[in-house]
Scaffold this motif. Structure first.
Motif: not given
Length: 320
Positions: A184, A188, A262, A266-267, A270, A281, A284-285, A288
């Motif tokens: 990442h 997160e 978003p 995203s969630s 994921y 992924h 998108l995170a 957000y």
């Protein structure tokens, strides 16, 4: 020695979690420099937009009202969220500076998730503000006093702190005997949790419950507020009155869509999009984290006449 080489060094695995390594956007490492251009641009717009919004609200007496106090809270949240994530993301893109201490990672994670909870609470408070303003306008000034606004803000802060504090405390107790490479660009919760070599069921359940509790309850109460608002608006005598009343809610509705959409997308991807590439992924995170802080001041600047006029005069070098 380049930072990239350290990823396979002695600190990238083992039971001592003193250091973690962030990958940035996995699979797109060669494009990091190009990806940094839109990221940096959005970061600058976020800082300028929210700082300008705070300045305008502070200096314009006509904006010293409950709705704009809540908007100022939202701007502060956006600034802090961006400041706790984007400098590290950009340092990865520009300098390949992937290393982050374990404690620093937990602090960043706490800020990311607690600020998201705080943002949701402020949006709920803004929905309540619109409900009182439209459904009970004669009591608006007596219900939403400065004291009540301060108590709402404090309650939102305490809720975020209490709900998120267990996450870093729980993560500190886990052993990390696998890789210390976090796939990442920031710390997160789920990305860090994947590195633990112990039973993480309780952490997973707690995270899901908090997310459902926050998003679920806040959205339910926001929806109830707008159902009541809609009923009141439709009961007004003329079309002009209806449009004027509902027009005061447009910016807030846009803000809700900008913040929640978003995050939900995203969630969902994921947890259920196993076939989606890892870099999608992560992008998108990041979207957000980047998009709502940038868009909130733009939405309110465009949709709120007082803010729009004050900003126009500000950039023309005039003052009231």
């Amino acid at each position: 020695m380049p930072q990239q080489d350290n990823l396979s060094g002695p600190n990238s695995s083992g039971s001592d979690p003193s250091v973690f390594f962030l990958t940035g956007i996995p699979g797109l490492e060669t494009l990091h420099l190009w990806i940094s251009i839109p990221f940096c641009s959005v970061f600058i717009v976020t800082l300028l937009g929210n700082s300008t919004l705070l300045y305008v609200i502070k200096t314009e007496p006509s904006l010293h009202k409950p709705m704009f106090y809540f908007l100022a809270m939202l701007a502060v949240i956006n600034l802090v969220l961006s400041a706790t994530t984007m400098p590290k993301v950009l340092s990865i893109f520009w300098f390949n500076s992937r290393e982050i201490s374990f404690n620093g990672c937990l602090v960043q994670m706490f800020f990311i998730h607690s600020l998201s909870i705080l943002e949701s609470a402020v949006l709920l408070a803004m929905a309540f503000d619109r409900y009182v303003a439209i459904c009970n306008p004669l009591r608006y000034a007596t219900i939403l006093t400065n004291s009540v606004i301060a108590k709402i803000g404090l309650a939102a802060l305490v809720r975020a702190f209490v709900l998120m504090l267990p996450l870093p405390l729980l993560l500190r107790r886990l052993p990390y005997c696998r890789s210390h490479v976090i796939s990442h660009s920031c710390c997160e919760h789920m990305a860090v949790l994947e590195l633990a070599c112990a039973n993480t069921r309780f952490n997973n359940i707690y995270g899901i419950i908090v997310a459902l509790f926050i998003v679920g309850l806040d959205l339910i109460f926001i929806s109830i507020s707008y159902v009541k608002i809609l009923r009141t608006v439709l009961s007004l005598a003329t079309k002009e009155e209806q449009l004027k009343a509902f027009g005061t809610c447009v910016a807030h509705l846009f803000a809700i869509l900008v913040v929640y959409t978003p995050g939900v997308v995203s969630s969902t991807i994921y947890r259920f999009g196993q076939q989606v590439s890892p870099h999608v992924h992560i992008l998108l995170a990041n979207f957000y984290l980047l998009f709502p802080p940038m868009m909130n001041p733009i939405v309110y600047g465009v949709k709120t006449k007082q803010i729009r006029d004050r900003v126009r005069l500000l950039f023309r070098g005039k003052s009231f």
